[in-house]
Motif scaffolding. Structure first.
Motif, PDB file in Angstrom:
ATOM      1  N   PHE A  86      82.036  54.105  44.750  1.00  0.00           N
ATOM      2  CA  PHE A  86      81.061  54.314  43.318  1.00  0.00           C
ATOM      3  C   PHE A  86      80.538  55.790  43.744  1.00  0.00           C
ATOM      4  N   PRO A  87      80.287  56.362  42.865  1.00  0.00           N
ATOM      5  CA  PRO A  87      80.425  57.777  42.383  1.00  0.00           C
ATOM      6  C   PRO A  87      78.883  58.760  43.087  1.00  0.00           C
ATOM      7  N   ILE A  88      78.880  59.984  43.732  1.00  0.00           N
ATOM      8  CA  ILE A  88      78.472  60.381  44.315  1.00  0.00           C
ATOM      9  C   ILE A  88      76.950  60.099  43.459  1.00  0.00           C
ATOM     10  N   VAL A  89      77.114  60.840  42.687  1.00  0.00           N
ATOM     11  CA  VAL A  89      75.813  60.528  41.484  1.00  0.00           C
ATOM     12  C   VAL A  89      75.616  59.400  40.451  1.00  0.00           C
ATOM     13  N   GLY A  90      76.494  58.371  40.939  1.00  0.00           N
ATOM     14  CA  GLY A  90      75.830  57.129  40.741  1.00  0.00           C
ATOM     15  C   GLY A  90      76.092  56.712  38.799  1.00  0.00           C
ATOM     16  N   TYR A  91      75.628  55.311  38.547  1.00  0.00           N
ATOM     17  CA  TYR A  91      75.721  55.258  36.804  1.00  0.00           C
ATOM     18  C   TYR A  91      74.571  55.680  36.043  1.00  0.00           C
ATOM     19  N   THR A  92      73.248  55.373  36.786  1.00  0.00           N
ATOM     20  CA  THR A  92      72.511  56.035  35.551  1.00  0.00           C
ATOM     21  C   THR A  92      70.952  56.546  36.965  1.00  0.00           C
ATOM     22  N   GLU A  93      70.400  57.072  35.831  1.00  0.00           N
ATOM     23  CA  GLU A  93      69.372  58.181  36.656  1.00  0.00           C
ATOM     24  C   GLU A  93      68.166  57.715  35.865  1.00  0.00           C
ATOM     25  N   CYS A  94      67.130  57.745  36.907  1.00  0.00           N
ATOM     26  CA  CYS A  94      65.447  57.275  36.225  1.00  0.00           C
ATOM     27  C   CYS A  94      64.552  58.909  36.300  1.00  0.00           C
ATOM     28  N   ARG A  95      63.932  58.761  34.984  1.00  0.00           N
ATOM     29  CA  ARG A  95      63.162  60.454  35.097  1.00  0.00           C
ATOM     30  C   ARG A  95      61.816  59.961  33.865  1.00  0.00           C
ATOM     31  N   TYR A  96      60.884  60.618  34.003  1.00  0.00           N
ATOM     32  CA  TYR A  96      59.426  59.948  33.278  1.00  0.00           C
ATOM     33  C   TYR A  96      59.812  61.392  32.346  1.00  0.00           C
ATOM     34  N   ASP A  97      59.411  60.226  31.125  1.00  0.00           N
ATOM     35  CA  ASP A  97      59.425  60.953  30.048  1.00  0.00           C
ATOM     36  C   ASP A  97      58.097  60.929  29.116  1.00  0.00           C
ATOM     37  N   ASP A  98      58.045  62.514  29.014  1.00  0.00           N
ATOM     38  CA  ASP A  98      56.833  62.545  28.528  1.00  0.00           C
ATOM     39  C   ASP A  98      56.015  61.709  27.017  1.00  0.00           C
ATOM     40  N   GLU A  99      56.883  61.879  26.681  1.00  0.00           N
ATOM     41  CA  GLU A  99      56.720  61.500  25.006  1.00  0.00           C
ATOM     42  C   GLU A  99      56.310  59.547  25.015  1.00  0.00           C
ATOM     43  N   LEU A 100      57.424  59.090  26.177  1.00  0.00           N
ATOM     44  CA  LEU A 100      56.805  57.782  26.035  1.00  0.00           C
ATOM     45  C   LEU A 100      55.780  57.031  27.367  1.00  0.00           C
ATOM     46  N   LYS A 101      55.755  58.878  27.858  1.00  0.00           N
ATOM     47  CA  LYS A 101      54.802  57.958  29.775  1.00  0.00           C
ATOM     48  C   LYS A 101      54.788  57.239  29.800  1.00  0.00           C
ATOM     49  N   LYS A 102      56.540  57.062  30.349  1.00  0.00           N
ATOM     50  CA  LYS A 102      56.953  55.938  31.371  1.00  0.00           C
ATOM     51  C   LYS A 102      58.152  56.373  32.373  1.00  0.00           C
ATOM     52  N   ILE A 103      58.448  55.852  32.854  1.00  0.00           N
ATOM     53  CA  ILE A 103      59.946  56.030  33.462  1.00  0.00           C
ATOM     54  C   ILE A 103      61.047  55.634  33.058  1.00  0.00           C
ATOM     55  N   VAL A 104      62.009  56.167  32.718  1.00  0.00           N
ATOM     56  CA  VAL A 104      62.907  55.726  31.220  1.00  0.00           C
ATOM     57  C   VAL A 104      64.650  55.488  32.608  1.00  0.00           C
ATOM     58  N   TYR A 105      64.807  54.831  31.966  1.00  0.00           N
ATOM     59  CA  TYR A 105      66.398  54.637  32.656  1.00  0.00           C
ATOM     60  C   TYR A 105      67.291  55.059  31.470  1.00  0.00           C
ATOM     61  N   GLU A 106      69.003  56.198  32.534  1.00  0.00           N
ATOM     62  CA  GLU A 106      69.754  56.068  31.453  1.00  0.00           C
ATOM     63  C   GLU A 106      70.848  56.505  31.968  1.00  0.00           C
ATOM     64  N   PRO A 107      72.226  56.867  31.265  1.00  0.00           N
ATOM     65  CA  PRO A 107      73.593  56.816  31.952  1.00  0.00           C
ATOM     66  C   PRO A 107      73.212  58.801  32.530  1.00  0.00           C
ATOM     67  N   VAL A 108      74.034  58.607  32.979  1.00  0.00           N
ATOM     68  CA  VAL A 108      73.967  60.286  34.014  1.00  0.00           C
ATOM     69  C   VAL A 108      75.033  61.445  33.270  1.00  0.00           C
TER      70      VAL A 108
END
Length: 268
Positions: free
Chosen positions: A211-233
């Protein structure tokens, strides 16, 4: 514990001696006419560990021998499933069993009147990708009646399930869910086998060696969508920061003049 094991092994050791191995063997010398006999020693007695160190914890050889004889007793009762008995360097008994015999051995350790390992404080696993059965599941058992500890170890792969021990110890519900979440080990007859520590929809198993150290996906808070989004690293080269110097500056010891006197302070 030693007193009750002595009574048990009085009847069990003769069976063990016939089923395990012979205590002596003979080697013939082809070049000469003389025969040479080699005594292999008693396989039911551990070699005492003695050393002169005053800082290391001393081994209790009597306790090690008693636990080892109890392991032989378990192997004699369940010869179909127990593959090996060994003592760890911490004087703990380790019982190595086949995957299909995990639940019978754990049931024996839990319910048998001469074992009474009625408490399972932990269950964990390790991953060795180079093995055919890459996962090694480890159950740590404690007998509150005899105040002893033992480990039951088995092996499996990504597809072969292990029989759950939740019927024996309800606390293993979370331990086995953690092993399923972190390693991907599947447990059959589990009441609620689902992820425990990772997020919903998590991809992969974090404690696997591949399993890669950085993982496969990352999550962050999107200011435009006003919610937490998941996207590839994704790591952009311009956003990377390389720390090439050690904070302890140990590399200075390998340069010329590392032992030179400090220069005088500059006058201002």
């Amino acid at each position: 514990m030693q007193r009750f094991l002595t009574t048990l092994l009085r009847n069990a050791l003769p069976v063990l001696k016939r089923s395990f191995c012979k205590t002596s063997t003979s080697l013939s010398n082809k070049k000469g006419n003389e025969d040479q006999s080699v005594q292999l020693g008693n396989p039911f007695c551990l070699e005492p560990i003695e050393y002169e160190s005053h800082t290391l914890r001393k081994h209790d050889n009597a306790k090690r021998q008693t636990l080892y004889e109890f392991g032989l007793y378990v192997a004699a009762c369940l010869p179909k499933y127990v593959q090996k008995i060994q003592m760890a360097h911490t004087d703990e008994l380790e019982i190595l069993v086949a995957p299909e015999g995990l639940f019978p051995v754990l049931s024996f350790m839990c319910y048998h009147q001469h074992a009474c390992f009625n408490y399972c404080p932990a269950m964990t696993a390790i991953d060795v990708p180079s093995r055919v059965y890459r996962f090694e599941a480890i159950y740590i058992l404690r007998s509150l009646r005899f105040t002893e500890m033992a480990k039951v170890k088995t092996y499996t792969d990504e597809l072969t399930p292990l029989h759950s021990s939740c019927e024996l110890w309800s606390s293993n519900n979370w331990f086995e869910r953690e092993a399923y979440d972190m390693y991907g080990i599947v447990f059959s007859h589990h009441p609620d086998l689902r992820r425990l520590l990772t997020d919903y929809g998590f991809t992969g198993h974090p404690l696997r060696k591949d399993f890669p150290i950085v993982g496969y996906t990352e999550c962050r808070y999107d200011d435009e969508l006003k919610k937490i989004v998941y996207e590839p690293v994704e790591f952009a080269q311009e956003n990377r920061k390389f720390q090439l110097e050690s904070p302890w500056t140990y590399y200075r010891n390998f340069h010329e003049g590392y032992n030179a006197p400090m220069p005088p302070p500059k006058k201002t």
